[in-house]
Design an enzyme around this catalytic site. Sequence first.
Site, short mmCIF file in Angstrom:
data_model
loop_
_atom_site.label_atom_id
_atom_site.label_comp_id
_atom_site.label_asym_id
_atom_site.label_seq_id
_atom_site.Cartn_x
_atom_site.Cartn_y
_atom_site.Cartn_z
N ALA A 127 0.76 -1.27 -0.06
CA ALA A 127 -0.25 -0.03 -0.20
C ALA A 127 0.85 1.37 0.03
O ALA A 127 2.07 1.17 0.15
CB ALA A 127 -1.03 0.06 1.20
N HIS A 128 0.30 2.31 -0.12
CA HIS A 128 0.83 3.49 -0.17
C HIS A 128 1.92 3.83 1.11
O HIS A 128 1.47 3.51 2.32
CB HIS A 128 -0.04 4.95 -0.22
CG HIS A 128 -1.20 5.05 0.49
ND1 HIS A 128 -2.14 5.89 0.46
CD2 HIS A 128 -1.52 4.14 1.59
CE1 HIS A 128 -3.28 5.66 1.25
NE2 HIS A 128 -2.78 4.60 1.88
#
Lengths: 353, 353, 353
Positions: C239-240
């Site tokens: 994820a980011h």
Amino acid sequence: VTHTLQHLATLVHGTVEGDGDIAVSGINTLEAATAGEISFYGNKRYAKQYEATRAAAVLVDNDMVRRKNLTVIRVRNPHLAFARIAALFHPRPSFPAGISPGAHVDATAQVDATCCIMAGAFVGAGAQLAAHTVLFPGVFVGERARIGSSTVVYNNSTVADRCLVGNHCIVHSGAVVGSDGFGFAFDDAAMAHVKIAQAGIVRVEDDVEIGANACIDRATIGETVIGKGSKIDNLVQVAHNCVVGANSILCAQVGLSGSTTLGQGVVMGGQSGTAGHLHIGDLTKIGAQSGILSDLDAQQTVLGSPSFPLQTFLKAHTLFGKLPELVKELRALRQRVVQLEARQHASQGEIPK
Amino acid sequence: VTHTLQHLATLVHGTVEGDGDIAVSGINTLEAATAGEISFYGNKRYAKQYEATRAAAVLVDNDMVRRKNLTVIRVRNPHLAFARIAALFHPRPSFPAGISPGAHVDATAQVDATCCIMAGAFVGAGAQLAAHTVLFPGVFVGERARIGSSTVVYNNSTVADRCLVGNHCIVHSGAVVGSDGFGFAFDDAAMAHVKIAQAGIVRVEDDVEIGANACIDRATIGETVIGKGSKIDNLVQVAHNCVVGANSILCAQVGLSGSTTLGQGVVMGGQSGTAGHLHIGDLTKIGAQSGILSDLDAQQTVLGSPSFPLQTFLKAHTLFGKLPELVKELRALRQRVVQLEARQHASQGEIPK
Amino acid sequence: VTHTLQHLATLVHGTVEGDGDIAVSGINTLEAATAGEISFYGNKRYAKQYEATRAAAVLVDNDMVRRKNLTVIRVRNPHLAFARIAALFHPRPSFPAGISPGAHVDATAQVDATCCIMAGAFVGAGAQLAAHTVLFPGVFVGERARIGSSTVVYNNSTVADRCLVGNHCIVHSGAVVGSDGFGFAFDDAAMAHVKIAQAGIVRVEDDVEIGANACIDRATIGETVIGKGSKIDNLVQVAHNCVVGANSILCAQVGLSGSTTLGQGVVMGGQSGTAGHLHIGDLTKIGAQSGILSDLDAQQTVLGSPSFPLQTFLKAHTLFGKLPELVKELRALRQRVVQLEARQHASQGEIPK
């Protein structure tokens, strides 16, 4: 481009505490922000970074203390305010209208003149694309599929034949809308799985975002539906005939089995999954890696595989870790009972069993 | 196109109870079916919909009661009958023979004249495609890969170099057949993972279906095999050198670690996984989200991570949820034992410990 | 091409026990190897195959016994030696320099003359590709993305705008580097999720391998980082703003939530996942299907969802399976206490409660 803190505060319905005339040129994390940038502080886990930040200003909620020598913009929801200000500094790109000569658009497709169809995109017979919609390279739009306006379909993703995608949606790279549902009937005479035709479609309503390499299967008959405003993360699987209510959140790698329906505002944590033919009520939250085997009412919070109510699970899981000592405790107690019995027997030898 | 109920009953080896002359034009769910459609009732969860359906007729098995004012077709397996009738009303589409000018087919590839190769598909040197096989846009067929006849490879999927796909297969969008296995040896002198060449292939036998964005890794040496008639759902991972037996079912997001072999007719529920180098016996069923750490015999049913036999797991899992009260019970019992000991000590003070 | 065993032994710093003059032409499994091939034996699970192998020679470590009538090459790490010898027999293919006329390369992109850009690849404005890098068909390289030298990007994968991929990397089919992070703030006035601009990038360092259909999201602000030498398997989600340290291993279907950082040499088993904003220490091992909810120190080994230290989990999990009998034991003990109390009461009737 710069904006004064007062201008930003007005935009997010907040109040400047400090110098509203300071101009900032961007948004950044507490740690990385420079004197020309605004940041936000919404999670006390980052208290140290808040203390040390060099940001020009920080978005905080009503409970956070204004740090000495720091201008803050006080708002009800710093996360939302951050979203608004980030959008100001990082507007969505716009794309030039036109069909690239390297795209393959069927002569019978209806593509609005304001669409941007990049090289290597494919649009099948009878497909329709409304105004300002963008297809990146390698996108496949099947026959008679329809995509609304201002939707961005990133590279190598799929909107298969007859499927519908609404307005203002985002479909990320490699996502597949409209693969066949996974349905077979076993023919024990032929000793073979017989494919059940997947004759339905997927309907994605407006304002939906679908993550990279996520898969939404078409319905066997009828529609698989992703409700308005729902957000689906990468690598999620939505099986045939599921209905996801509006504003639901499916985190990465979630899996929904066939014909399960979600209410509105349901949140499923990463890697969680449901059995088929269930209904999950509005606003219910399903923890990461949970497995749901039966219907859930609205506004529940559950965890575990199979799941329990959150508090039940957490207490039980703590005790699970203590099972070795609990068993020792049980065995020690048994030993004490054995001794009690022996002594009682010794002193009450005459009592019949 | 319409068919009489009698015609359909004959097709599925069933018996009409009611009016066999009624003609129907399609198949639908109990809920959505109109007077011109046939539906099916195979799960008592849908009893209410069965009572209310407006369908012209319903497929039922021998245990279901014929509803008043409703024609039924009684069959041994309504699910299979549904599959047959759905295929009648929704035949698989056929595709025009020919290679699109927008496709890139290597001059040394052998593509049967009856194949349909759409724009944007890529066929590498020495690849072979047998009769009636279809490549959608964006499909990649690597060098010397071979695909049998009447196989449909949907858009943006991959059959990598030298891999083999059989006849009558379906490969869904974004699926990858023949990515490298995940093999590294750690070189502690260089402090680096050294890639192990993945020199083998994938062999997909006939009648296999591979879901969207599923990944089948090629073998390190030799073959990763997907057995005849097996069905693989979306986002499944099959690692290098796995062998999946015939007619197995891998539901969405299943993961097989390297060199694991599955017998015939194995069923793995969604998000379940296995360790490497295991063997799972024929017809064994692995529940959703289960984790398999050791070999399983044939015809087992297991659940849990790591897994237990189904009944063991279910009983244990129920008691897991009751751990807080069980611990209370244990503590209360200990208190009673303490009191017993105290009273015994008071009355038998003279007895040495 | 053949090599003598002595030559191979020298290459892998091993010692021949037997006939070093034998020449072999390839590497194979113990089971499949012919008299012209070398194999390796690193796992006692394959003792039977070792006994039966027809291989010309086998790589073994110092603990394995040399089989009668078999030449072995003794090495410290047979797995690593296998990697070196496999690379000798199966060198990575080389690709002819040049841009296919069927590729779409923006006029402002800088593509080194030694690159191989195949038909159907797309390179956006201002993108840069260094020497000997290869783009397969259907690859999308976004605007101003940069890819280092000798990197192979397989078909239909994505390096989105502004993202960075290092030297000597491998990106497998369908992998997505640089999809948007999954970030939304809920606007309860509008009853809608508001997208948080994902303005950062992904930076993939040198020698990284990214599996088929894996997804690495770009940072909200700043960078998502995959550290040098890390290996990411198929269908993994990062994820980011995650930072994966050097030489880490993420097995298939792993999921990292946002802003989690991994130290160096972390190993995550298949289908495991972490919550967001965590730190996992160097060399820590996370078992398959585990769920991590809090920070982990270096060199831990954990298992379970949520996880426990490995030994704690294993003991507790064994007892979990015995919960039904433990509860029986508890109930039986309670019955004995009831009897003890009754007898004590009978004999000590006069004692007040």
